[in-house]
Design an enzyme around this catalytic site. Structure first.
Site, PDB file in Angstrom:
ATOM      1  N   THR A 299       0.853  -1.167  -0.014  1.00 54.30           N
ATOM      2  CA  THR A 299      -0.065   0.065  -0.003  1.00 54.30           C
ATOM      3  C   THR A 299       1.008   1.200  -0.003  1.00 54.30           C
ATOM      4  OG1 THR A 299      -0.261  -0.257   2.364  1.00 54.30           O
ATOM      5  CG2 THR A 299      -1.964  -1.157   1.085  1.00 54.30           C
TER       6      THR A 299
ATOM      7  N   THR B 297      -0.404  -1.375  10.211  1.00 50.67           N
ATOM      8  CA  THR B 297      -1.139  -2.245   9.126  1.00 50.67           C
ATOM      9  C   THR B 297      -0.110  -3.081   8.318  1.00 50.67           C
ATOM     10  OG1 THR B 297      -2.700  -0.682   8.602  1.00 50.67           O
ATOM     11  CG2 THR B 297      -2.474  -2.283   7.317  1.00 50.67           C
TER      12      THR B 297
ATOM     13  N   GLU C 159       6.953   5.144   6.712  1.00 55.16           N
ATOM     14  CA  GLU C 159       6.055   6.295   6.057  1.00 55.16           C
ATOM     15  C   GLU C 159       6.776   7.451   6.340  1.00 55.16           C
ATOM     16  OE1 GLU C 159       1.553   4.633   5.296  1.00 55.16           O
ATOM     17  OE2 GLU C 159       2.044   6.245   6.909  1.00 55.16           O
TER      18      GLU C 159
ATOM     19  N   ASN D 133      -0.210  11.564   5.620  1.00 58.79           N
ATOM     20  CA  ASN D 133      -1.489  11.053   6.065  1.00 58.79           C
ATOM     21  C   ASN D 133      -2.607  12.026   6.346  1.00 58.79           C
ATOM     22  OD1 ASN D 133      -0.915   7.765   6.866  1.00 58.79           O
ATOM     23  ND2 ASN D 133       0.886   8.961   7.437  1.00 58.79           N
TER      24      ASN D 133
END
Length: 425
Positions: free
Chosen positions: A165, A202, A286, A408
């Protein structure tokens, strides 16, 4: 994203091999593009892993009270017996989707089972992506025949790519080692870069092995491996609704693990694979710029050391300091102080990147310029000695960057596509 490549630990007893989940004998994989997130997208987003032989299997799942439909269905299937295939997608988490989401997850298992000649309960289903949106099954179901027809031993990399992702690169590993004079393989892939926190970070992780092992032994090995790997990482302190680790063992190597020595060798190899993948997740966090190992020693109990390590590793203030190349030991010790364990301020010692920063709860005599220079590098270790006992714990973590916040801020575009698909209002 930290660095351009991932480095696997050099251990002479483990021979690196290519192929990821398809490296062990008897395992096949494939991945296709469904346009799950966006109909015009061509990236791989649907994957299948299949064993040509019956399997013994085990898994762990998120401890979040809010759990995706795929987690509920896969856990249910593991309770019934052993899985032999895994279907996984990126782009949609199938979480908080009610009865429809459960039926979609079960429908995927039924469809794959029919194509492979299996029972639906022999198929696990995993999803990752946006929470709260129904799955675009009108684009997924038609792709299953192509997915099954293209199964191959050469598709391990594609499987890893299909579950990405916000990951910037695939996370894949496979090793070979010798048991009873015969080669045994473990192959794996995972995804994860955000919403990473201990208690199942996740992330999805799929592991295959051609070792022969009992269900009880495999479950113990998986629980032990997860405890010292995926439950020892954090990026942003958020716990997902979809976290899953699934392990399938088909015995195709001809090696059956029965003696304590053989089981221990397998357990160590599995733990090695899990820890390498866990580190890959943190390194690919990230918009991170630092990979930091927080190592706490001197705890009176294991829980005491764990609480201290996790408090430091998850502190937004500490992580922000690391992003600014600031060796701020004051923020580190303050996190230790509120961790919930009994600690003695005047006994705490802290080293940053190998240099003494704090001794006995007070500033050490290392020049501040030396400390600042030491944390300019992309990876370093923080050692904290509580000086209360013999227990220790390690957590792998990152800094917190302004770019993480920007990345985000919104998922609005995904909801617009779901509206166009007629899946939401």
């Amino acid at each position: 994203m930290l660095g351009s490549t991932f480095k696997t630990m050099n251990d002479s007893s483990y021979i690196p091999v290519d192929g990821g989940v398809c490296a062990p004998r008897g395992f096949l994989g494939n991945a296709v593009s469904c346009g799950i997130k966006k109909p015009t997208a061509t990236r791989l987003d649907l994957a299948l892993i299949y064993s040509t032989e019956p399997c013994v299997s085990a898994g762990t799942f998120t401890t979040n009270r809010v759990q995706a439909a795929c987690v509920k269905v896969s856990r249910e299937h593991l309770r019934k017996g052993n899985i032999r295939a895994i279907v996984a997608n990126s782009g949609n988490a199938n979480a908080c989707t009610g009865t429809r989401g459960m039926e979609d997850a079960r429908g995927e298992c039924r469809s794959v089972a029919e194509l492979l000649g299996l029972e639906p309960a022999e198929v696990a289903v995993c999803s990752t992506g946006v929470i709260g949106l129904p799955m675009p099954m009108m684009r997924i179901y038609p792709k299953f025949p192509e997915l099954a027809d293209g199964l191959s031993r050469d598709k391990g990399h594609e499987v890893a790519q299909a579950v990405m992702t916000s990951d910037t690169k695939e996370k894949i590993i496979a090793i070979e080692f010798v048991v009873q004079g015969k080669p045994v393989r473990i192959g794996a892939c995972c995804k994860g870069a955000g919403m990473i926190n201990p208690c199942m970070a996740t992330m999805l992780c799929f592991i295959t092995t051609d070792a022969g092992v009992s269900r009880d032994v495999l479950e113990l090995c998986v629980q032990s491996g997860v405890k010292s790997s995926f439950n020892c990482i954090t990026i942003d302190g958020d716990m997902s609704t979809n976290d899953t680790v699934l392990v399938m063992a088909n015995g195709a190597s001809g090696v059956k693990l029965e003696t304590p020595e053989d089981i221990y060798a397998f357990q160590q190899a599995l733990a090695h694979v899990m820890l390498e993948l866990a580190k890959h997740i943190v390194q690919d966090g990230e918009r991170v710029t630092k990979f930091v190992t927080v190592h706490v020693t001197g705890g009176r109990t294991e829980d005491e050391a764990k609480k201290a390590a996790e408090a430091v590793a998850k502190s937004s203030l500490v992580k922000s300091s690391w992003n600014g190349n600031d060796p701020n030991w004051g923020r580190i010790i303050h996190a230790v102080g509120y961790c919930g364990a009994k600690v003695d301020e005047e006994k705490i010692d802290i080293d940053i990147a190998g240099l003494a920063a704090c001794r006995g709860g007070m500033q050490a005599d290392t020049p501040s310029d030396d400390l600042r220079q030491a944390v300019q590098v992309p990876a370093f270790q923080v050692d904290i000695n509580l000086n209360r006992g013999e227990f220790s714990h390690t957590v792998y973590t990152t800094d917190l960057s302004p770019e993480y916040v920007d990345f985000n801020r919104s998922e609005y575009a995904y909801w617009n596509q779901a509206k166009a698909d007629g899946l939401t209002c």
